[in-house]
Design a protein around this motif. Structure first.
Motif, PDB file in Angstrom:
ATOM      1  N   ASN A   1      -3.752  -5.431   7.889  1.00 36.90           N
ATOM      2  CA  ASN A   1      -3.829  -4.094   8.218  1.00 36.90           C
ATOM      3  C   ASN A   1      -4.228  -3.051   8.506  1.00 36.90           C
ATOM      4  OD1 ASN A   1      -0.872  -5.257   7.138  1.00 36.90           O
ATOM      5  ND2 ASN A   1      -2.402  -5.725   5.672  1.00 36.90           N
TER       6      ASN A   1
ATOM      7  N   ASN B   1       0.176   5.900   0.220  1.00 35.67           N
ATOM      8  CA  ASN B   1      -0.353   6.406   0.735  1.00 35.67           C
ATOM      9  C   ASN B   1      -0.182   7.889  -0.789  1.00 35.67           C
ATOM     10  OD1 ASN B   1      -0.064   4.908   3.763  1.00 35.67           O
ATOM     11  ND2 ASN B   1      -2.017   6.885   2.696  1.00 35.67           N
TER      12      ASN B   1
ATOM     13  N   LEU C   1       0.583  -1.234  -0.286  1.00 35.51           N
ATOM     14  CA  LEU C   1      -0.040  -0.227  -0.323  1.00 35.51           C
ATOM     15  C   LEU C   1       1.283   1.425   0.561  1.00 35.51           C
ATOM     16  CD1 LEU C   1      -3.286   0.392   1.954  1.00 35.51           C
ATOM     17  CD2 LEU C   1      -0.828   2.032   2.433  1.00 35.51           C
TER      18      LEU C   1
ATOM     19  N   ILE D   1      -6.397  -5.802   3.822  1.00 34.02           N
ATOM     20  CA  ILE D   1      -7.065  -4.643   3.920  1.00 34.02           C
ATOM     21  C   ILE D   1      -7.830  -4.963   5.822  1.00 34.02           C
ATOM     22  CG2 ILE D   1      -9.239  -3.113   3.706  1.00 34.02           C
ATOM     23  CD1 ILE D   1      -8.852  -3.717   0.592  1.00 34.02           C
TER      24      ILE D   1
ATOM     25  N   VAL E   1      -6.708  -1.289   7.068  1.00 41.97           N
ATOM     26  CA  VAL E   1      -6.880  -0.314   6.471  1.00 41.97           C
ATOM     27  C   VAL E   1      -8.312   0.123   6.475  1.00 41.97           C
ATOM     28  CG1 VAL E   1      -7.110   0.815   3.824  1.00 41.97           C
ATOM     29  CG2 VAL E   1      -5.650  -0.757   4.609  1.00 41.97           C
TER      30      VAL E   1
ATOM     31  N   LEU F   1      -9.461   6.644   1.408  1.00 42.17           N
ATOM     32  CA  LEU F   1      -9.452   6.678   3.048  1.00 42.17           C
ATOM     33  C   LEU F   1     -10.133   7.412   4.272  1.00 42.17           C
ATOM     34  CD1 LEU F   1      -5.777   6.103   2.959  1.00 42.17           C
ATOM     35  CD2 LEU F   1      -7.369   4.286   3.020  1.00 42.17           C
TER      36      LEU F   1
END
Length: 450
Positions: free
Chosen positions: A82, A7, A5, A79, A84, A115
């Motif tokens: 972690n 950002n 992942l 997901i 998310v 997010l």
């Protein structure tokens, strides 16, 4: 398999999933083996189709299915593991290289992920929230007594007409001389309520009516051009009703009057159960208590609205990945188009902000619901529905039956889940913040929502 992942901004990220042949090879072999066991082809016995032939015919599809299943499973597993904090679903990145499932061995899948913004929604005794205590007036109790007596009332036959009585009899068309018209319209067992006539002069003709009287009036004038009402009384088609503009005679065969129930023990027993209430004072007190109890839900609802407004202001503006969220919204509303998204996006973000705030409040206050909570909420909702019709003494088995039906319907069940969460959250927050109690009339309370 490798998943990473990156950002892109504080509220958006890219997830890259690398899948190599070793990740799915055994899954594809197993899938083809299952196809072999079930495949039926001319010239081969069931389950004896050669693997080479099955692979040639179904290999590409089996590979695509297994790769896609593996991708979905591992993506959402990543997901979850972690943490998310994702909004909506991952969206395939528009710029990623096309993947040729049939001819490639290794694959790279890239997803854009929205997010949730990071913020803290906290409440304590330093937060003061208004709480409205709705007063129950004697006039409201009077109105409730009147309504309950009316619902428990009955019709009885009388000899002389009073306003709001029902007249039943024979309607006959008259000629220009006021005599029964030859081959004219005649209708038996007609019910009239002169109180609902639109024309006051026609209404007045029935003011002193008695049983067996024969009165003359004009139905067309009485209903002042309402073809539907006129057609209903004359029992003709709507388009035919306009042709009947003359006078009719009405022979009064019966006068029926609705009489409210007497406010006494029989009514008390009917509303609250036998001997639960034994005097008018107790009856009125019980009704006042029930009205006040019903208002608690209204007060709680307003309290939660005020908590929302307070926290939205306290949290301030939040950043959202607008472009990506609009794409997700459009993907979920393809048939409604871009215009729908543009018109509704701001409102959806407003609701999303509250959803995220409420999610933190629910977690902070350890709000959990189970089947028993849902059942209790369904029973409460059912009981309230019956109470609106003055039915406070419904047997538990009927309440249970209606509640179970509500829970079977997906939309109603989901609404009950939200209602249950809101109820528990409200109780919890009332013990967290400082309540500023305000007494208010029901009328003024209603104005708060204007």
């Amino acid at each position: 398999m490798n998943i990473s992942l990156e950002n892109v901004s504080p509220v958006s990220a890219v997830i890259t999933v690398n899948i190599v042949k070793a990740d799915y090879e055994e899954l594809v072999k197993k899938s083809l083996k299952n196809i072999c066991q079930k495949a039926q082809m001319p010239g081969f016995r069931p389950g004896k189709v050669p693997m080479g032939l099955v692979k040639k015919m179904y290999g590409g599809q089996a590979k695509a299915d297994e790769v896609n299943k593996l991708l979905s499973e591992k993506l959402f597993e990543y997901i979850k593991e972690n943490n998310v904090n994702m909004l909506g679903e991952p969206m395939a990145n528009e710029n990623q290289e096309p993947q040729d499932i049939e001819n490639q061995d290794d694959f790279v899948f890239v997803f854009d992920v929205a997010l949730a913004p990071e913020f803290k929604a906290e409440l304590s005794t330093s937060d003061t929230i208004p709480y409205y205590d709705i007063e129950v007036s004697e006039a409201q109790v009077d109105e409730q007594v009147k309504n309950l007596a009316s619902r428990a009332g009955h019709s009885e036959l009388v000899d002389e007409y009073q306003d709001r009585d029902v007249l039943r009899g024979i309607l006959a068309e008259l000629d220009e001389n006021g005599q029964p018209k030859e081959n004219g319209l005649q209708v038996e067992q007609v019910s009239l309520m002169p109180s609902y006539f639109k024309n006051e002069e026609q209404k007045a003709l029935f003011g002193t009516a008695k049983k067996n009287d024969v009165l003359t009036f004009n139905p067309s004038k009485a209903y002042e051009g309402s073809d539907a009402e006129l057609a209903s009384v004359l029992r003709v088609k709507k388009e035919e009703a306009v042709t009947y503009t003359g006078d009719f005679s009405f022979q009064v065969n019966e006068i029926s009057r609705f009489v409210p129930a007497e406010v006494g023990q029989e009514l008390y027993d009917q509303i609250f159960g036998k001997d639960t209430v034994k005097s008018e004072e107790e009856f009125r007190s019980k009704l006042k208590e029930n009205i006040a109890s019903g208002y608690v839900a209204d007060s709680d609802y307003k309290f939660l609205l005020d908590v929302r407004a307070h926290l939205e202001k306290k949290v301030g503006e939040l950043q959202f990945p607008d472009e990506l969220l609009k794409k997700i919204m459009l993907a979920n509303n393809k048939e409604k188009g871009v215009e729908f998204v543009e018109e509704n996006y701001a409102k959806s973000i407003e609701e999303l902000k509250w959803h995220l705030i409420k999610e933190q409040l629910v977690n902070a206050n350890e709000i959990k619901i189970d089947d028993n909570d849902l059942k209790s909420t369904a029973l409460q909702a059912t009981r309230y529905q019956f109470a609106q019709y003055g039915m406070a003494n419904i047997p538990d088995e009927y309440l249970e039956q209606y509640a179970n039906e509500m829970l079977k319907k997906k939309e109603q069940a989901q609404a009950l889940v939200e209602r249950c969460i809101d109820g528990k959250l409200t109780v919890a927050l009332k013990n967290v913040v400082t309540l500023e109690h305000k007494s208010i009339s029901a009328e003024d309370f209603g104005k708060l929502f204007n």
